[in-house]
Structures are given as C-alpha cells and as structure tokens.
Design an enzyme around this catalytic site. Structure first.
Site, PDB file in Angstrom:
ATOM      1  N   GLY A  92     -53.398  24.954  27.139  1.00  0.00           N
ATOM      2  CA  GLY A  92     -54.711  25.800  27.497  1.00  0.00           C
ATOM      3  C   GLY A  92     -54.178  27.134  26.728  1.00  0.00           C
ATOM      4  O   GLY A  92     -52.968  27.594  26.735  1.00  0.00           O
ATOM      5  N   CYS A 131     -47.249  22.194  28.089  1.00  0.00           N
ATOM      6  CA  CYS A 131     -47.345  23.676  27.766  1.00  0.00           C
ATOM      7  C   CYS A 131     -48.027  24.495  28.818  1.00  0.00           C
ATOM      8  O   CYS A 131     -47.308  24.711  30.000  1.00  0.00           O
ATOM      9  CB  CYS A 131     -48.384  23.656  26.367  1.00  0.00           C
ATOM     10  SG  CYS A 131     -48.217  25.256  25.706  1.00  0.00           S
ATOM     11  N   TYR A 132     -49.161  24.935  28.785  1.00  0.00           N
ATOM     12  CA  TYR A 132     -49.525  25.445  29.824  1.00  0.00           C
ATOM     13  C   TYR A 132     -49.630  24.656  31.103  1.00  0.00           C
ATOM     14  O   TYR A 132     -49.515  25.308  32.141  1.00  0.00           O
ATOM     15  CB  TYR A 132     -51.219  25.749  29.619  1.00  0.00           C
ATOM     16  CG  TYR A 132     -52.034  26.560  30.674  1.00  0.00           C
ATOM     17  CD1 TYR A 132     -52.298  27.707  30.846  1.00  0.00           C
ATOM     18  CD2 TYR A 132     -52.640  25.842  31.979  1.00  0.00           C
ATOM     19  CE1 TYR A 132     -52.764  28.436  31.709  1.00  0.00           C
ATOM     20  CE2 TYR A 132     -53.366  26.229  32.676  1.00  0.00           C
ATOM     21  CZ  TYR A 132     -53.561  27.654  32.812  1.00  0.00           C
ATOM     22  OH  TYR A 132     -54.073  28.373  33.858  1.00  0.00           O
ATOM     23  N   HIS A 163     -45.328  20.012  22.562  1.00  0.00           N
ATOM     24  CA  HIS A 163     -46.376  18.916  22.680  1.00  0.00           C
ATOM     25  C   HIS A 163     -45.779  17.610  22.197  1.00  0.00           C
ATOM     26  O   HIS A 163     -45.559  17.467  21.021  1.00  0.00           O
ATOM     27  CB  HIS A 163     -47.259  19.437  21.732  1.00  0.00           C
ATOM     28  CG  HIS A 163     -48.023  20.857  22.448  1.00  0.00           C
ATOM     29  ND1 HIS A 163     -48.958  20.659  23.052  1.00  0.00           N
ATOM     30  CD2 HIS A 163     -47.849  22.005  21.910  1.00  0.00           C
ATOM     31  CE1 HIS A 163     -49.600  21.925  23.375  1.00  0.00           C
ATOM     32  NE2 HIS A 163     -49.004  22.725  22.674  1.00  0.00           N
ATOM     33  N   GLU A 172     -47.417  14.984  22.102  1.00  0.00           N
ATOM     34  CA  GLU A 172     -48.356  14.344  21.661  1.00  0.00           C
ATOM     35  C   GLU A 172     -48.560  14.610  20.232  1.00  0.00           C
ATOM     36  O   GLU A 172     -49.405  14.028  19.238  1.00  0.00           O
ATOM     37  CB  GLU A 172     -50.000  14.629  22.377  1.00  0.00           C
ATOM     38  CG  GLU A 172     -50.574  15.853  22.183  1.00  0.00           C
ATOM     39  CD  GLU A 172     -49.848  17.038  22.898  1.00  0.00           C
ATOM     40  OE1 GLU A 172     -48.792  16.805  23.602  1.00  0.00           O
ATOM     41  OE2 GLU A 172     -50.410  18.073  23.010  1.00  0.00           O
ATOM     42  N   ASP A 222     -70.231   4.071  14.331  1.00  0.00           N
ATOM     43  CA  ASP A 222     -70.534   3.825  15.546  1.00  0.00           C
ATOM     44  C   ASP A 222     -71.720   2.685  15.811  1.00  0.00           C
ATOM     45  O   ASP A 222     -71.435   1.816  16.675  1.00  0.00           O
ATOM     46  CB  ASP A 222     -71.014   5.019  16.258  1.00  0.00           C
ATOM     47  CG  ASP A 222     -69.786   5.979  16.296  1.00  0.00           C
ATOM     48  OD1 ASP A 222     -68.860   5.662  15.763  1.00  0.00           O
ATOM     49  OD2 ASP A 222     -70.050   7.310  16.679  1.00  0.00           O
ATOM     50  N   LYS A 266     -63.051   7.286  18.232  1.00  0.00           N
ATOM     51  CA  LYS A 266     -63.535   6.992  17.025  1.00  0.00           C
ATOM     52  C   LYS A 266     -62.281   6.000  16.490  1.00  0.00           C
ATOM     53  O   LYS A 266     -62.734   4.792  15.726  1.00  0.00           O
ATOM     54  CB  LYS A 266     -63.394   7.956  16.079  1.00  0.00           C
ATOM     55  CG  LYS A 266     -64.252   7.825  14.768  1.00  0.00           C
ATOM     56  CD  LYS A 266     -65.666   7.894  15.040  1.00  0.00           C
ATOM     57  CE  LYS A 266     -66.515   7.700  14.142  1.00  0.00           C
ATOM     58  NZ  LYS A 266     -67.825   8.020  14.297  1.00  0.00           N
TER      59      LYS A 266
END
Ligand code: XMP
Length: 507
Positions: A54, A81-82, A168, A170, A226, A365
């Site tokens: 964040g 992180c945050y 991070h 990810e 979608d 998605k």
C-alpha cells in the site's frame, strides 16, 4: 467448499495479481478490504492470510489499519511490503523512512532455513518498491533476508506462522516469487491444491441447474469474452432454456457480428440477433459530443434489449457475465467519473426477472479465458481484446455515419492484423478516425482526406497505461497499408500518449 486464501487490501496496486498467483497455485483466493472485521474473517475461515502492499506510511494517522488481534488468531499470515511494515508496527517493532528508497529489481540474500525460502536459491533478484522499512523487528521475529540498502528485507515468527517480506513475490521480476508463495501456501498453510478451473466449471453448471430448474434464462450477449464464456457455460448447463439476445448496433469491428452469429447459432441454445444498426445510426445523426453519444447508445441498447426480452415473458432469470474484478470491494477511495462507461449487457434494475445468474463472478479474466477454452470457444473470441460497449462510435471523432464506420472498420482491421503478425506486445490496439482532413498527394493529384490515428497501449488494469513501443517498421507497414487500401485516408499518425494524461479511447 474449497480452501481459501484471504487477501487483505491495503491499497496496493498488486492485489489482483496476488490473488491470481494464488489461484495459479491451485488455491482459491478472495480479496477483502482492510476494514473487514475479525468476525467476518472467522466466518471465511481462511487457510492463510496475505496482507498486500500500500502507498501509505504505517506511522501516519491516515494509514490503513487492521484489527491488531488479527496477528494472534492463529491463522498463518504473510505480509507483503506495507503488509510487512504493518505486521511489524502492530506487534511492537519499529518502522522508519529508508535512508535510500529502493525501486526496481535488487539483489537479495535469503536465509533458506526459513520455511518461506525453503528450497530456494539464497541469492535472488526481487522487486522492491518502498520508502519505509522495518528497522527493529517485534521480539518474536528473526531476520530472514537482507539487501545492500535494507537490513531486514524479510522476517519470520516461525512458531506463530507469521511471515513478512519487504519485496513483491507476486511480481514477475522476483525470480523465485512463485516458489515463495507456494512455500507459504503449501508448507506453511497446509494447502491441498483443491482449486482448479475444471472443478469450478462443474460446480457452476450444477449450481445453475439447481437455481434455474426448468425455467428459461435470458442473457445479453455482446460477443466480448465474458458474455461469450457465460453463454457457453449456460448452454452446457441448461441448453435450449438459454435465450441469448445479441443486439447488433452496427458499431462492431469488421466481421465481428458475423463471427458472433456463427459461433452461437451453432450452439445448443436459442440465439436471437436483433439487427438495430439503422436505429442506432439514426439516433446518432448529427451528434458530436462524446458523452451524448455514449448516453444515446446506452439508452437505445437497453430499449432494444428490453423490447426483445419482453417477448420471452416466461423467462424467469436474467444472466450476466459479471467477473470478479467487477465486484471486488477495495480498500481505496472513490474515483472521479471521467467517462460514463457502460457495458452492453448492463441493464437497469427495473427489469422484471425473479433472479440473477452470474456464473463467472468468482473469476479473473485469465481464468474466464481458460474456461472459454475448456468450453470449446474459438480462439478469436477467447482472446478478444477489450472492446467498449458503445463500439466504434467512440473511436470516430465528430458525427458517426455509415461511411465513416466502414472506413474505420477497414483501417482498424489492418492495425489489428499487423500488430498480431508482428508479435508486438500490446494489451489493446485499434484505429481512431479523427475529424481532421489534410492535404496529400496521390499520383499527380492533390487529395484532401481523413487522418487515422493508431493507438496501441500496454496496461495491466486499463486504469492507467503506457503507449506501446511499436517498432517503426511495423508502424510504417500499417501506414502504407491503410493509405493504400482504405479509400478516404491520406495520413496516419501514432498516438504516443499515456493515461494519464490521455485516456485509452479518444472519446
Ligand atoms: P478509457 O478510455 O477510459 O478506457 O481509458 C479504459 C478501458 O475501458 C474501455 N472502455 C469501455 N468499456 N464500456 C465498456 O465496456 C464503455 O463505455 C467503455 N469506454 C471505454 C476501453 O476500451 C479501455 O479498455
């Protein structure tokens, strides 16, 4: 019921990415705002919790918080992180501004005795992006990593299953990031990997069958990824009880309406195509203001759809292709309305249905695309790039006419073909018909014709973007083909603006 990892959102830009990575590791994940109560968390009963990054500093009064008791509930927690700084601060450690902020990839040394880094090469490259850092750990923690500028780049309280990383895991640029997340989920949380898209499909099919019974279901089919995947899933679940209404507003790209008709008229469902092109064109006659165009198209669409749907007054349910990012509750605040976006298929609540069926509302998605492949949808639909509900009308500056639409369709097809053929990495790419005519020369004759703008952007969330660095030879080919093959165009320009300050669409 799948095991679930809970991702708490502290306003970082990577929350969706974390949730997707977890799912790629076959663990179901959900995102909730940082303000969620402990009671709600207990109801979810997560396998483990991940705290996102964040932009704020934990020691500021406006910093997003969570209930401090979260850390003593016994759930395994990974702070990123945050999230690391908050875990440290809330548990009595110290967080301070960095002497030197770290942005980008940096070399790190990991302590591989820490279960989080088990089996990982101790020297790694990781993505860092921080101006604060942990300077003193809470007493129960040990240091698990360091970089040149960050002495405590990861920390662990192994007994209480509390882990935190300043970098991070990810992000793609963190070399073994996925392995770190895998260690957290499987070695620390005890995941059994019970989430996969095949099972998701079967569960949804069963749920739709239970909910709809023998009743009819109406779906607004736009031909986008979608609604197309939603149609394919529902067709598998309830066959001919599914009525797909496709409103052809005449503002689609080249060949698109035909592709949609072909794909869905061959499936086990009732496919209804309403040809409303003339109606839309006549309503748009003389209209140049972008917002007015959008409003007219939105209103017309709803009217045409409702009139058609009313013919099936025995249908009890309305289906929609809503996906997870459409409904994620976020920790961040409200944003200003720049454009009145609407989705073709987004309908007013005044419609008379008994219930709503949204079988994709738990999916990201990329998962929707995988589901589409599983359901046998053609490549050109599964990998279709986003296309705005108001269609080409918002890619024509000034009045929309049939001639301009035909011209833009031809130019747009060339842009798409050349970008695909050259393997350029861009997330959305298209042609825009500007309202500018300029002087050119063809043979010995002077011309005075339209300018086409080419737009190609790189983005992860479409909220911001960079222009894509399309190589000059590709641009040159696009320009040559458009000016040679599309009558009425004598000039092609490339849009090199990011968002902000521009937007992706021109209108
Ligand atoms: P902008 O132009 O706001 O676009 O940067 C961001 C993304 O949204 C798409 N877009 C729309 N999608 N209805 C939609 O369903 C709309 O009215 C609409 N307007 C823009 C745009 O194509 C881009 O992907």
């Amino acid at each position: 019921m799948n095991q679930t990892a809970l991702i708490l959102d502290f306003g970082g830009q990577y929350k969706d990415l974390i949730a997707r990575r977890v799912r790629e590791l076959n663990v179901h994940s959900i995102i909730r705002p940082n303000t969620i109560s402990l009671q709600e968390i207990k109801k979810i009963n997560p396998l483990g919790i991940i705290l996102t990054g964040g932009p704020k500093s934990v020691y500021r009064p406006d910093a997003p918080q969570c209930d401090k008791d979260l850390f003593s509930l016994g759930y395994p927690i990974l702070g990123i992180c945050y999230g690391m700084q908050l875990m440290c601060y809330d548990m009595g450690g110290c967080v301070s501004p960095c002497a030197k902020s770290e942005y980008g990839t940096v070399k790190i040394n990991l302590n591989t005795d820490c279960p989080l880094f088990d089996g990982i090469n101790p020297q790694q490259t990781v993505l860092m992006s921080h101006t604060d850092q942990v300077t003193r750990m809470p007493y129960s923690f040990t240091n698990a990593a360091y970089t040149d500028n960050c002495k405590i780049a990861a920390m662990a309280d192994i007994n209480n299953k509390l882990y935190a990383v300043q970098f991070h895991p990810e992000a793609e640029n963190t070399t073994d990031g996925i392995k770190i997340l895998e260690n957290f989920l499987y070695k620390i949380c005890g995941a059994n990997g019970d989430y996969n898209i095949k099972d998701y499909l079967q569960t949804q099919i069963n749920q739709v069958r239970t909910k709809a019974g023998n009743e009819k279901v109406i779906l607004g089919l736009s031909g986008g990824v979608d609604s197309s995947v939603c149609a394919a899933l529902l067709s598998k679940a309830i066959g001919k009880n599914l009525i797909c209404i496709f409103v052809d507003h005449g503002l689609m790209r080249k060949n698109e309406a035909e592709e949609i008709k072909k794909t869905f008229s061959e499936r086990d469902l009732q496919f209804v195509c309403v040809d409303a092109a003339e109606r839309f064109l006549s309503e748009l006659k003389g209209v140049t203001d972008p917002e007015e165009k959008r409003k007219i198209i939105g209103k017309e669409f709803v009217e045409v759809f409702q009139t058609q749907a009313a013919k099936y007054d025995d249908a009890k349910f309305l289906a929609q292709g809503t996906i997870y990012p459409d409904i994620i509750e976020s920790g961040s605040g409200k944003t200003a309305t720049i454009k009145s976006h609407h989705n073709v298929g987004g309908l007013p609540e005044t419609m008379r249905f008994e219930g709503l069926i949204e079988p994709l509302k738990g999916l990201f998605k990329d998962e929707v695309r995988r589901l589409g492949a599983l359901l046998g949808l053609p490549e050109n639909i599964i990998n279709r790039q986003p296309f705005p509900g108001p269609g080409l009308a918002i890619r024509i500056i000034g009045e929309v006419t049939k001639e301009k639409l035909d011209l833009l369709r031809d130019a747009d097809l060339i842009v798409r073909e050349e970008i695909i053929n050259s393997n350029v990495k861009a997330d959305q790419y298209f042609a825009v018909l500007t309202d500018i005519k300029s002087v050119g020369v063809m043979g010995d004759d002077r011309t005075y014709e339209y300018t086409i703008a080419v737009r190609a952007v790189s983005t992860t969330d479409f909220m911001t973007c960079e222009y894509a660095p399309v190589p000059h030879d590709v641009l040159a080919k696009i320009s040559a083909r458009i000016t040679n093959e599309v009558k009425g165009v004598n000039r092609v320009v490339y849009d090199i603006t990011g968002k902000p300050p521009a937007t992706i669409e021109w209108l």
